[in-house]
Write a protein that holds these residues in place. Structure first.
Motif, mmCIF file in Angstrom:
data_model
loop_
_atom_site.group_PDB
_atom_site.id
_atom_site.type_symbol
_atom_site.label_atom_id
_atom_site.label_comp_id
_atom_site.label_asym_id
_atom_site.label_seq_id
_atom_site.Cartn_x
_atom_site.Cartn_y
_atom_site.Cartn_z
ATOM 1 N N ASN A 231 0.855 -1.183 0.000
ATOM 2 C CA ASN A 231 0.000 0.000 0.000
ATOM 3 C C ASN A 231 0.894 1.238 0.000
ATOM 4 O OD1 ASN A 231 0.457 0.973 2.846
ATOM 5 N ND2 ASN A 231 -0.473 -1.022 3.326
ATOM 6 N N PRO A 232 0.372 2.396 -0.375
ATOM 7 C CA PRO A 232 1.210 3.599 -0.507
ATOM 8 C C PRO A 232 1.890 4.017 0.788
ATOM 9 C CG PRO A 232 -0.859 3.889 -1.690
ATOM 10 C CD PRO A 232 -1.000 2.616 -0.891
ATOM 11 N N ASP A 233 1.205 3.873 1.927
ATOM 12 C CA ASP A 233 1.811 4.277 3.198
ATOM 13 C C ASP A 233 3.004 3.397 3.548
ATOM 14 O OD1 ASP A 233 -0.016 6.328 3.532
ATOM 15 O OD2 ASP A 233 -1.408 5.106 4.703
ATOM 16 N N ILE A 254 2.351 -8.695 -6.133
ATOM 17 C CA ILE A 254 1.360 -7.804 -5.524
ATOM 18 C C ILE A 254 1.172 -6.614 -6.459
ATOM 19 C CG2 ILE A 254 0.832 -6.272 -3.600
ATOM 20 C CD1 ILE A 254 2.382 -8.097 -1.773
ATOM 21 N N ARG A 255 0.031 -6.571 -7.125
ATOM 22 C CA ARG A 255 -0.241 -5.474 -8.039
ATOM 23 C C ARG A 255 -1.741 -5.277 -8.147
ATOM 24 N NH1 ARG A 255 2.413 -8.188 -13.511
ATOM 25 N NH2 ARG A 255 1.225 -10.120 -13.543
ATOM 26 N N PRO A 256 -2.187 -4.077 -8.472
ATOM 27 C CA PRO A 256 -3.618 -3.789 -8.475
ATOM 28 C C PRO A 256 -4.399 -4.680 -9.438
ATOM 29 C CG PRO A 256 -2.321 -1.770 -8.610
ATOM 30 C CD PRO A 256 -1.368 -2.906 -8.814
ATOM 31 N N SER A 263 -2.750 -1.631 -3.590
ATOM 32 C CA SER A 263 -1.324 -1.851 -3.787
ATOM 33 C C SER A 263 -0.762 -0.946 -4.888
ATOM 34 C CB SER A 263 -1.057 -3.315 -4.127
ATOM 35 O OG SER A 263 -1.648 -3.669 -5.366
ATOM 36 N N VAL A 264 0.553 -0.786 -4.858
ATOM 37 C CA VAL A 264 1.267 0.011 -5.852
ATOM 38 C C VAL A 264 1.881 -0.951 -6.871
ATOM 39 C CG1 VAL A 264 3.109 1.689 -6.255
ATOM 40 C CG2 VAL A 264 1.787 1.744 -4.105
ATOM 41 N N LYS A 265 1.619 -0.721 -8.151
ATOM 42 C CA LYS A 265 2.188 -1.595 -9.180
ATOM 43 C C LYS A 265 3.705 -1.677 -8.977
ATOM 44 C CE LYS A 265 1.895 -2.492 -14.167
ATOM 45 N NZ LYS A 265 3.265 -3.032 -14.313
ATOM 46 N N SER A 293 -2.674 -15.344 -2.019
ATOM 47 C CA SER A 293 -2.852 -13.888 -1.988
ATOM 48 C C SER A 293 -4.265 -13.571 -1.529
ATOM 49 C CB SER A 293 -2.593 -13.293 -3.383
ATOM 50 O OG SER A 293 -1.292 -13.579 -3.826
ATOM 51 N N PRO A 294 -4.508 -13.675 -0.212
ATOM 52 C CA PRO A 294 -5.860 -13.438 0.283
ATOM 53 C C PRO A 294 -6.194 -11.949 0.350
ATOM 54 C CG PRO A 294 -4.399 -13.905 2.125
ATOM 55 C CD PRO A 294 -3.574 -14.053 0.875
ATOM 56 N N ILE A 295 -7.432 -11.619 0.061
ATOM 57 C CA ILE A 295 -7.944 -10.267 0.223
ATOM 58 C C ILE A 295 -9.039 -10.317 1.292
ATOM 59 C CG2 ILE A 295 -9.080 -8.311 -0.884
ATOM 60 C CD1 ILE A 295 -6.318 -8.775 -1.969
#
Length: 444
Positions: A231-233, A254-256, A263-265, A293-295
């Motif tokens: 994530n960006p933070d 990990i990508r959008p 997440s950040v590409k 990769s759970p959401i």
């Protein structure tokens, strides 16, 4: 004498650009590299390949692969499968490091070690971390230090989870002790001795790492936090850590997507790190392949499950070059040279005389065409030509793709055999001797 391979006219990025070169491979090593290699007199059999118009890069090094499978969030049916040899090689990866993750109960370090040894036999270079998310963590010999010293393939501890609801929420003291175990084990064994940290979505981000470094004299080189583009933070904390000279690892898997809007590409994360002044040598990227990769939603409920792919490692490297304008040598170094330095793999990550013959050839659009691991060609014209022992479905009794599987009695289903490899060290009898023996002698 071992088979020699001569690659002619390759545009070499070592990852530093070297121009067009001829490269001679033999005995798993790069034997020679010159503008033009000429040979005179009698020579052993040699395979010659013309790489005109192709780039030659070091084979990729993936330091975070759930090679024996992972996952389990959501139930036993979510346990992810082992990785196959051809998945690795067609992704351009020639060296990989195995990890356990959330599940340190039904998955074990000994299982991971066995898988690593199997893949090594099949043709790629493998290492592992001892441990899993939990603290105290999972080991083979009783302590992480002992594992690193006594087990050849163990080069560090990981992936230890921090800032994640699935972690054991280790204290600063516990994390410092684990880092000390990894560091001293590495010093005594002449290995990397790294502590590979899974970083989750919690708001604490890298706080515990900053505190451990503030309160101890442990060097930053011991720690490798990963998933920093989650994530960006978290990426901002990663930038801060990288600016301090710490190693930062981006996860290519990990990508959008339609489930992940946070997440950040990875290729963009690399660009952000570089633009913020983080030195390229501090940046690495790994795939998290075959990990789940759970959401989860805000209530902690599982809403989607994916599986990491090792192919993303080169895909995001290519995007860093093509879409983000990262220089070729910088982008390639992030998945080769820099990883080798972090993990102290002295013969990996570079194209040069005396280095391991791990090479990847791409066309001018960066599509993988040929891959060599330890001098053996594994991929030709984008297709795998060497497969893992059980990758052929016909060898697996009852597989849907196997012959005579539906509506017919198959007397071979439980007795399919694989001939012994001539390089197998076991004292396996030859065909003539087997014919003289009773069939009963070779039953299970």
């Amino acid at each position: 004498m071992a088979q020699l391979t001569l690659i002619r006219n390759a545009n070499v990025y070592a990852p530093k650009p070297l121009g067009v070169k001829d490269i001679l491979l033999g005995g798993g090593t790069i034997l020679a590299m010159e503008d033009k290699l000429e040979f005179h007199g009698a020579l052993p059999k040699m395979d010659v390949q013309d790489a005109q118009g192709m780039y030659c890069f070091p084979g990729l090094i993936d330091q975070h692969v759930h090679m024996a499978g992972g996952g389990g969030e959501g139930g036993f049916h979510y346990r992810t499968p082992e990785i196959s040899l051809s998945h690795i090689t067609t992704a351009g990866v020639t060296t990989l490091v195995g990890v356990l993750g959330t599940d340190g109960v039904t998955r074990s370090t000994s299982e991971l070690l066995a898988k690593a040894r199997g893949l090594e036999f099949e043709g790629v270079s493998t290492y592992i971390y001892c441990g899993a998310y939990q603290v105290p963590t999972r080991t083979l010999t009783g302590t992480p230090r002992s594992d690193i010293i006594h087990v050849d393939k163990v080069i560090g501890v990981g992936e230890i989870a921090i800032s994640d609801t699935r972690s054991s929420h280790p204290s600063e003291r516990e994390l410092a002790e684990l880092a000390s175990e990894a560091r001293v084990g590495g010093l005594l064994a002449g290995k990397a001795g790294v502590l590979h940290l899974h970083v989750g979505d919690d708001d604490t981000r890298l706080d515990i790492l900053f505190e451990v470094l503030r309160k101890t004299e442990l060097p930053k080189s011991v720690f490798t936090p990963t998933h920093l583009n989650r994530n960006p933070d978290l990426l901002e904390d990663g930038i801060r850590y990288g600016q301090m000279g710490g190693y930062v690892d981006v996860t290519s898997g990990i990508r959008p997507d339609k489930h992940d809007h946070i997440s950040v590409k990875p290729s963009k994360a690399i660009r952000k790190l570089l633009d913020a002044g983080v030195k390229p040598g501090c940046i690495t990227m790994s795939s998290d392949s075959n990990g789940s990769s759970p959401i989860f939603d805000d209530a902690g409920k599982l809403v989607a499950m994916g599986i990491g792919s090792i192919a993303t490692l080169w895909e995001e490297t290519r995007d860093a070059i093509v879409e983000e304008g990262v220089p070729i040598e910088v982008a390639v170094g992030i998945v080769t040279r820099h990883v080798a330095r972090v993990l102290k793999l002295g013969k990996k990550g570079l194209v040069g005389v005396g280095m391991d013959a791990d090479l990847m050839l791409t066309d001018e659009e960066y599509r993988i065409r040929h891959v060599f691991a330890k001098g053996q060609q594994m991929v030709e014209n984008g297709k795998p030509i060497v497969f893992g022992t059980f990758e052929n479905a016909d060898r697996v009794p009852g597989a849907p793709e196997s012959r005579d599987h539906a509506g017919h009695k198959n007397t071979e289903r439980g007795r399919q055999m694989i001939s012994a490899d001539e390089d197998d060290p076991d004292d396996f009898p030859d065909a003539e001797e087997r014919q003289r023996k009773s069939r009963r002698d070779y039953c299970c």
